[in-house]
Design a protein around this motif. Sequence first.
Motif, PDB file in Angstrom:
ATOM      1  N   VAL A 118      24.579  29.281  50.810  1.00  0.00           N
ATOM      2  CA  VAL A 118      24.491  28.764  49.446  1.00  0.00           C
ATOM      3  C   VAL A 118      24.422  27.241  49.525  1.00  0.00           C
ATOM      4  N   SER A 119      24.067  26.620  48.412  1.00  0.00           N
ATOM      5  CA  SER A 119      24.101  25.160  48.359  1.00  0.00           C
ATOM      6  C   SER A 119      25.536  24.721  48.074  1.00  0.00           C
ATOM      7  N   VAL A 120      25.845  23.497  48.373  1.00  0.00           N
ATOM      8  CA  VAL A 120      27.178  22.967  48.107  1.00  0.00           C
ATOM      9  C   VAL A 120      27.489  23.058  46.614  1.00  0.00           C
ATOM     10  N   SER A 121      26.475  22.885  45.779  1.00  0.00           N
ATOM     11  CA  SER A 121      26.696  22.934  44.327  1.00  0.00           C
ATOM     12  C   SER A 121      27.189  24.298  43.856  1.00  0.00           C
ATOM     13  N   TYR A 122      26.948  25.344  44.630  1.00  0.00           N
ATOM     14  CA  TYR A 122      27.431  26.690  44.281  1.00  0.00           C
ATOM     15  C   TYR A 122      28.930  26.674  43.993  1.00  0.00           C
ATOM     16  N   PHE A 123      29.681  25.909  44.774  1.00  0.00           N
ATOM     17  CA  PHE A 123      31.136  25.899  44.636  1.00  0.00           C
ATOM     18  C   PHE A 123      31.595  25.243  43.340  1.00  0.00           C
ATOM     19  N   PHE A 124      30.691  24.511  42.699  1.00  0.00           N
ATOM     20  CA  PHE A 124      31.036  23.811  41.467  1.00  0.00           C
ATOM     21  C   PHE A 124      30.360  24.410  40.245  1.00  0.00           C
ATOM     22  N   ASP A 125      29.616  25.508  40.428  1.00  0.00           N
ATOM     23  CA  ASP A 125      29.000  26.178  39.290  1.00  0.00           C
ATOM     24  C   ASP A 125      30.076  26.546  38.286  1.00  0.00           C
ATOM     25  N   ASP A 126      29.718  26.511  37.039  1.00  0.00           N
ATOM     26  CA  ASP A 126      30.595  26.830  35.910  1.00  0.00           C
ATOM     27  C   ASP A 126      31.598  25.735  35.597  1.00  0.00           C
ATOM     28  N   LEU A 127      31.468  24.591  36.230  1.00  0.00           N
ATOM     29  CA  LEU A 127      32.284  23.429  35.855  1.00  0.00           C
ATOM     30  C   LEU A 127      31.370  22.493  35.089  1.00  0.00           C
ATOM     31  N   SER A 128      31.715  22.190  33.850  1.00  0.00           N
ATOM     32  CA  SER A 128      30.825  21.317  33.098  1.00  0.00           C
ATOM     33  C   SER A 128      31.167  19.854  33.299  1.00  0.00           C
ATOM     34  N   HIS A 129      32.431  19.517  33.292  1.00  0.00           N
ATOM     35  CA  HIS A 129      32.828  18.123  33.503  1.00  0.00           C
ATOM     36  C   HIS A 129      34.321  18.047  33.787  1.00  0.00           C
ATOM     37  N   THR A 130      34.702  16.945  34.361  1.00  0.00           N
ATOM     38  CA  THR A 130      36.100  16.705  34.659  1.00  0.00           C
ATOM     39  C   THR A 130      36.623  15.641  33.714  1.00  0.00           C
ATOM     40  N   LYS A 131      37.780  15.876  33.177  1.00  0.00           N
ATOM     41  CA  LYS A 131      38.400  14.907  32.280  1.00  0.00           C
ATOM     42  C   LYS A 131      39.247  13.947  33.105  1.00  0.00           C
ATOM     43  N   PRO A 132      39.563  12.761  32.577  1.00  0.00           N
ATOM     44  CA  PRO A 132      40.345  11.782  33.336  1.00  0.00           C
ATOM     45  C   PRO A 132      41.691  12.317  33.834  1.00  0.00           C
ATOM     46  N   ASN A 133      42.285  13.280  33.124  1.00  0.00           N
ATOM     47  CA  ASN A 133      43.586  13.803  33.539  1.00  0.00           C
ATOM     48  C   ASN A 133      43.480  14.847  34.645  1.00  0.00           C
ATOM     49  N   GLY A 134      42.250  15.111  35.120  1.00  0.00           N
ATOM     50  CA  GLY A 134      42.064  16.066  36.211  1.00  0.00           C
ATOM     51  C   GLY A 134      41.761  17.465  35.730  1.00  0.00           C
TER      52      GLY A 134
END
Length: 135
Positions: free
Chosen positions: A62-78
């Motif tokens: 898989v591509s590295v991005s596979y592990f981050f699928d379904d994450l839209s964004h990270t907020k400053p608080n983590g």
Amino acid sequence: MAHPIDLHVGQRLRQRRCLLGMTQQRLAEAVGIKFQQIQKYESGANRVSASRLWALANALEVSVSYFFDDLSHTKPNGAYAHGAGGGTGEEQPASIEPEVLSEKETIDLVRAYYGLSEEPRRRLLDLAKTLAGAA
């Protein structure tokens, strides 16, 4: 306490490994580590370094991005928010609980689906969409 993104990456790692029918031992050998480290990654107890993530992605095809699928964004608080998926432009289901993707029945269904040639696979997908719409 594990960071939510580390938990998500570990969950995606486990899903893909199970989907391929790969043991933790076999994956560990493919990337040159002990299987206990794979356990820690999957549980989110240990963070995966960039170079290790690259090796895991290659071993799992898989591509590295596979592990981050379904994450839209990270907020400053983590904290993070789930997105609509891989950005394919296709309509996504309203919600799929992450646990469903790691159930044996789901994995068996996906394996059987990808065992079909393209035409029957497309027909089965159309049938499933039709049945879901009728429910």
